[in-house]
Each structure stands twice: as structure tokens, then as C-alpha cells.
Enzyme design. Sequence first.
Site, PDB file in Angstrom:
ATOM      1  N   CYS B  87      -9.015  14.768  -2.175  1.00 58.43           N
ATOM      2  CA  CYS B  87      -8.251  13.717  -1.497  1.00 58.43           C
ATOM      3  C   CYS B  87      -8.613  12.425  -2.191  1.00 58.43           C
ATOM      4  CB  CYS B  87      -8.641  13.632  -0.016  1.00 58.43           C
ATOM      5  SG  CYS B  87      -7.876  12.249   0.875  1.00 58.43           S
ATOM      6  N   CYS B 201      -2.502  10.623  -4.936  1.00 56.27           N
ATOM      7  CA  CYS B 201      -2.566  11.124  -3.565  1.00 56.27           C
ATOM      8  C   CYS B 201      -2.299  12.604  -3.718  1.00 56.27           C
ATOM      9  CB  CYS B 201      -1.498  10.457  -2.712  1.00 56.27           C
ATOM     10  SG  CYS B 201      -1.356  11.169  -1.067  1.00 56.27           S
TER      11      CYS B 201
END
Lengths: 244, 244
Positions: B87, B201
Amino acid sequence: MNGENELVVGVIGGLGPEATLDFFGKVLIHSRAKTDQDHIHLVIENNPKTPDRNAAVAGTGMSPGPALARMAMALDRAGVDFIVMACNTAHAFEKDIRAATRKPFISLIDEVADEVRRTYPEARRVGLLAAQGCLDSRIYETAFSRHDIQSLQPEKSSQERFMRLLYRIKAGERGPDIRAGMRQLGEELVAGGADILIAGCTEVPLVLTSGENSKPLVDSTDVLARRCVSYARRLESLPVRLDS
Amino acid sequence: MNGENELVVGVIGGLGPEATLDFFGKVLIHSRAKTDQDHIHLVIENNPKTPDRNAAVAGTGMSPGPALARMAMALDRAGVDFIVMACNTAHAFEKDIRAATRKPFISLIDEVADEVRRTYPEARRVGLLAAQGCLDSRIYETAFSRHDIQSLQPEKSSQERFMRLLYRIKAGERGPDIRAGMRQLGEELVAGGADILIAGCTEVPLVLTSGENSKPLVDSTDVLARRCVSYARRLESLPVRLDS
């Protein structure tokens, strides 16, 4: 969904890794989540260095038992609430896992037998698409016999074909000949009297899905994934073992 | 490959789970393994209950720091050799992870900046397709500035479109409008002067791949997966942090 009340699932994986990936993906599908937080909490121990399970059952290789026990202990230390294993054949070494941790271990084999009984109450004979070590250790035969279901195996030469396909799948092959070969093995079991086919090896659903054969295929990976979501969310109680 | 000498990778995941699945799959692809045992050993802590990272950076939600720290500690106890996180935005809370364990933490952000410098030595401006919390915490801006690379962000209204797409991807949507919307955001960054686009992302590569835009796209998930395989196999040494 209240994450606070949910159980954390420990996954013994890497047997092989592609099958663990497939299992993880199926857990996400069955979770039907709309936000990250709706998903269930998993800890996945993906140790592909575990000795070959088929060689061990055949007596030609080291036991994977100690490696499986180490994965179970690592998951226990990581704080999981119950443990599953995304591999059928390795359930021949289930006792090593149960001896290594007091966390409940949910047997994929028992879940599949239970699923067949629930979903196909009329089934009398299942055809096993499973690895040699899985067949030789009779884990499915024993589990299905408790439900009065007979297990059928491929002929010896067909089973040898299965094993060659299995190791090609583990090597990353997914070609049409592999898919056709696996479907053909399924049809031979149907010709032998199987009412239901069992993808009793987590590499099978990587190349064969239900609807491709003339009888339904029960995907052991999918069954385990669905049950894990139910158990984690406490929609069903963890099964109680009769012999424990 | 000698598994005995390899390092065990700990993965902080579930942020979201589909991105962790994508990361796991990319590790398997980069492993180019021919047997189970050729693959690397991963332990994946997939805790999707972690509080929303963007809300935390914006000051409107709880910090995910404690949950990230607990995942790091669980991985530590499970016996991993180093830790990564699938992440980008959560790297704004990297210090909570580093404080929770003495195991090396390999920053996805630093790896991506390093990869861009190695692969595109002429790049002067990167366009960030990243979540609001990732932009606001300036983690990429800081990392790229060390390589004398300028970071470009979408206009405010475009970034709001990005965030709406992000939460739809997390909800499982993968439709053509989502893919077209993400590609369009990339083109706007190119129009603004970006030489390279960063899928900064882990949800972005679920709907956009390199080759769809008029400039190359660097997939942060793919970079981290490739580096993990190299580090686990000791083909490259773990990076040394300048500030530690």
C-alpha cells in the site's frame, strides 16, 4: 459487519503458491465486500519450501510434517483464531499440525465431504481428481465413507497422467492440452460411475472449472474459501471434531 | 536455488485485499519458478480492518498506525526476515511500523523512486496517480526530490475524481468507465508535463496497465514484487536507510 467480533483465519499455504493465490482470490470473491474493512482478516503462511507431499507419502522423500507444524506455530504466534490449509494432499500430515498448536484446525477434506453431502444429497459415488499421495493416504476415502459415499479413483495409467499434469501446472503451464487432459480424466471417472467430480487437489481448479465435464465438479479450494468466510464472520460455528 | 539461504518476506496487506492479491500474484510471476520449492517464502498479514488511511491523513479518522504496528509485530513473531507493505498511502505511517519491530522495513516509496531513476534516467517530472493521503503526506514528493525528480499532482477536481474511482475499485468495480477514467487522469498528468506516470496507489494497476497512456506507467506493486524476489533470493542486498 463488525470486525471486532470476527475471527482471524490462518492459512497454511505455498503448497503450491499458485493454489494459495487462487484460494486467497476466492476468499475475496465470497466476501462480497464493498469496503476494505468489510473483508475478513487472514494471515497467510506461504512456505513453498515445504518438502513434496507426494514423495513423502510414497516413502521416497522427507516428511513435510515438521514444515507444516512450523507454519502452524508461526500462524499461532501471529495471533490467528483458527487454521486451514490450502492443499489437499498435505492433510495426510494433519496430525503434525494438530500436535503443533491448540488453535482449531479446520480440515479441507472434511469440509468438502460435508459440502458434497449438503449440496448433492443423492450422490453415491464421487470421482477423485487428486494427487497420488492424497489417494494413497485414503484421506478422502475415509471422509466420504462417513457420509456413505464411495470414492472412485482413476485407473493406474490415468493417475500417472494426472501426476504429470499436476507437476506441469506447478511449473506454470496452463495450455489447452493441460486443460483438455484434466477434463478427459474427469470424463473417465464419470464413465466409471462418478455422480460428482472432486477437484481434490488445489492445482486442479487452476485448469478445470465446473461445467466443463458432464457431471458437476466440486472445487475444494472454493469450498474452503466459502467456509472460511462463514466461520470468520461467525455465520457458522467452527466444526467440532468427533475424535478430539 | 537454495531455499536455506533465502530470506522470508513479511507483507503488511489488506490495504486493500485486492491489491494484496495483486501483489502476491506479481511476486509469483517474477519468481519464474518451475517447482513449488523454487518460489520464495512469504508471510502475508492481510488485515483489512485497518482504519482508512486517507481519512487519517485528512484528520477525519483514526490513525491506522497501531493496526500497522500490530501487523508488523505479528510478522516479526511469525519469523520473517524483512517487511514490506503493499500500500502506498499507508507509508505515511511508516514510523509506526519501524517503531514496532527491529526487522528491516523496505519502503515501497523509496523502491519506486529508485526504480524510476534506474529505468528512466532522463525523467525530470513524474505524474502521481495516488490517493489524497499519499499526496498530502508528500511521501512521494520527498522520495523523488532526493533523485532531483519533480512530482506532479492532478488538479483538485481531477484528484476528487481519482478518489471516487479509488473507492469504487475497492468496492470491486472494474468496468470500462473506471478504466477510461483512470487513463484520462493519466493523460491529464502527461498534458501537465509528466515524463513518467506512477501508479502510486495499489488499486491503480487493478484497472490501468503500462501502454495504455502516452507515457510509461510505473506500477508500484510490480516494482515492490520484483524487488522482494531479488531481496529474498539475496540477488541484491537490502537497502540501507540513510537516516537509521
